[in-house]
Design an enzyme around this catalytic site. Structure first.
Site, PDB file in Angstrom:
ATOM      1  N   HIS A  18      25.551  36.044  -8.295  1.00 26.34           N
ATOM      2  CA  HIS A  18      24.882  35.624  -9.535  1.00 26.34           C
ATOM      3  C   HIS A  18      23.372  35.520  -9.314  1.00 26.34           C
ATOM      4  O   HIS A  18      22.573  35.975 -10.143  1.00 26.34           O
ATOM      5  CB  HIS A  18      25.387  34.247  -9.987  1.00 26.34           C
ATOM      6  CG  HIS A  18      26.795  34.215 -10.461  1.00 26.34           C
ATOM      7  ND1 HIS A  18      27.687  33.255 -10.023  1.00 26.34           N
ATOM      8  CD2 HIS A  18      27.470  34.980 -11.352  1.00 26.34           C
ATOM      9  CE1 HIS A  18      28.845  33.441 -10.623  1.00 26.34           C
ATOM     10  NE2 HIS A  18      28.750  34.495 -11.421  1.00 26.34           N
ATOM     11  N   LYS A  42      38.819  24.992 -21.064  1.00 27.97           N
ATOM     12  CA  LYS A  42      38.876  25.502 -19.698  1.00 27.97           C
ATOM     13  C   LYS A  42      38.674  24.352 -18.714  1.00 27.97           C
ATOM     14  O   LYS A  42      37.893  23.435 -18.951  1.00 27.97           O
ATOM     15  CB  LYS A  42      37.779  26.561 -19.507  1.00 27.97           C
ATOM     16  CG  LYS A  42      37.864  27.305 -18.202  1.00 27.97           C
ATOM     17  CD  LYS A  42      36.861  28.443 -18.166  1.00 27.97           C
ATOM     18  CE  LYS A  42      36.900  29.135 -16.826  1.00 27.97           C
ATOM     19  NZ  LYS A  42      35.905  30.209 -16.734  1.00 27.97           N
ATOM     20  N   ARG A  91      30.747  44.216 -10.718  1.00 29.85           N
ATOM     21  CA  ARG A  91      31.167  44.372  -9.320  1.00 29.85           C
ATOM     22  C   ARG A  91      32.045  45.594  -9.110  1.00 29.85           C
ATOM     23  O   ARG A  91      32.043  46.187  -8.040  1.00 29.85           O
ATOM     24  CB  ARG A  91      31.929  43.128  -8.846  1.00 29.85           C
ATOM     25  CG  ARG A  91      31.074  41.896  -8.756  1.00 29.85           C
ATOM     26  CD  ARG A  91      31.912  40.699  -8.493  1.00 29.85           C
ATOM     27  NE  ARG A  91      32.835  40.554  -9.626  1.00 29.85           N
ATOM     28  CZ  ARG A  91      33.749  39.616  -9.743  1.00 29.85           C
ATOM     29  NH1 ARG A  91      33.901  38.735  -8.797  1.00 29.85           N
ATOM     30  NH2 ARG A  91      34.517  39.546 -10.788  1.00 29.85           N
ATOM     31  N   SER A 129      33.250  33.659  -8.259  1.00 35.32           N
ATOM     32  CA  SER A 129      33.380  32.200  -8.349  1.00 35.32           C
ATOM     33  C   SER A 129      34.817  31.783  -8.078  1.00 35.32           C
ATOM     34  O   SER A 129      35.068  30.760  -7.433  1.00 35.32           O
ATOM     35  CB  SER A 129      32.940  31.708  -9.732  1.00 35.32           C
ATOM     36  OG  SER A 129      31.553  31.903  -9.896  1.00 35.32           O
TER      37      SER A 129
END
Length: 139
Positions: A18, A42, A91, A129
């Site tokens: 990030h 979440k 990615r 993450s």
């Protein structure tokens, strides 16, 4: 005219990947808002305050970075901040497919907003993450 971008994410936690994307975005934009998305449905490992503090520490010497929090649509945040660009990191092919879909939806909601996709550096492409959280949970 100053060009600004939003780099949205949960950043739970922020990773070296990030950070690299945000720093590369600074080469393209005058200001980068690192926007911590908050979804009350979440479950996060770190509070929004902890995530914001960590990001502010990471970019303490960079006055062109501002950390904000938001809930709801990223396009709405763009409107509130007067920003026309959203930065996202890619990615792999799975990320690309997902981000293309989100970019298309955002562009349909507001054709003036463009998404800039930056490819992850090779040394960061396997960092997520989720992986970091799993490693922290097993320590």
């Amino acid at each position: 005219m100053m060009k600004s971008a939003i780099f949205p994410g949960s950043f739970d936690p922020i990773t070296q990947g990030h950070e690299a994307i945000a720093r590369r975005a600074l080469a393209l934009f005058d200001k980068v808002y690192i926007a911590i998305g908050v979804n009350t449905d979440k479950k996060y490992m770190f509070t929004v305050e902890e995530r914001k503090r960590k990001i502010n520490e990471m970019f303490a010497n960079e006055e062109r970075v501002e950390v904000v929090t938001y809930s709801g649509m990223t396009v709405d945040l763009c409107h509130r901040l007067g920003v026309r660009f959203i930065v996202r990191g890619i990615r792999d092919a799975k990320d690309l497919e997902y981000e293309q879909t989100i970019a298309a939806v955002n562009h349909k909601l507001d054709p003036e907003i463009d998404t800039v996709l930056l490819l992850a550096d090779m040394e960061h492409k396997d960092i997520s993450s989720t992986l970091i959280r799993e490693q922290m949970a097993h320590k």
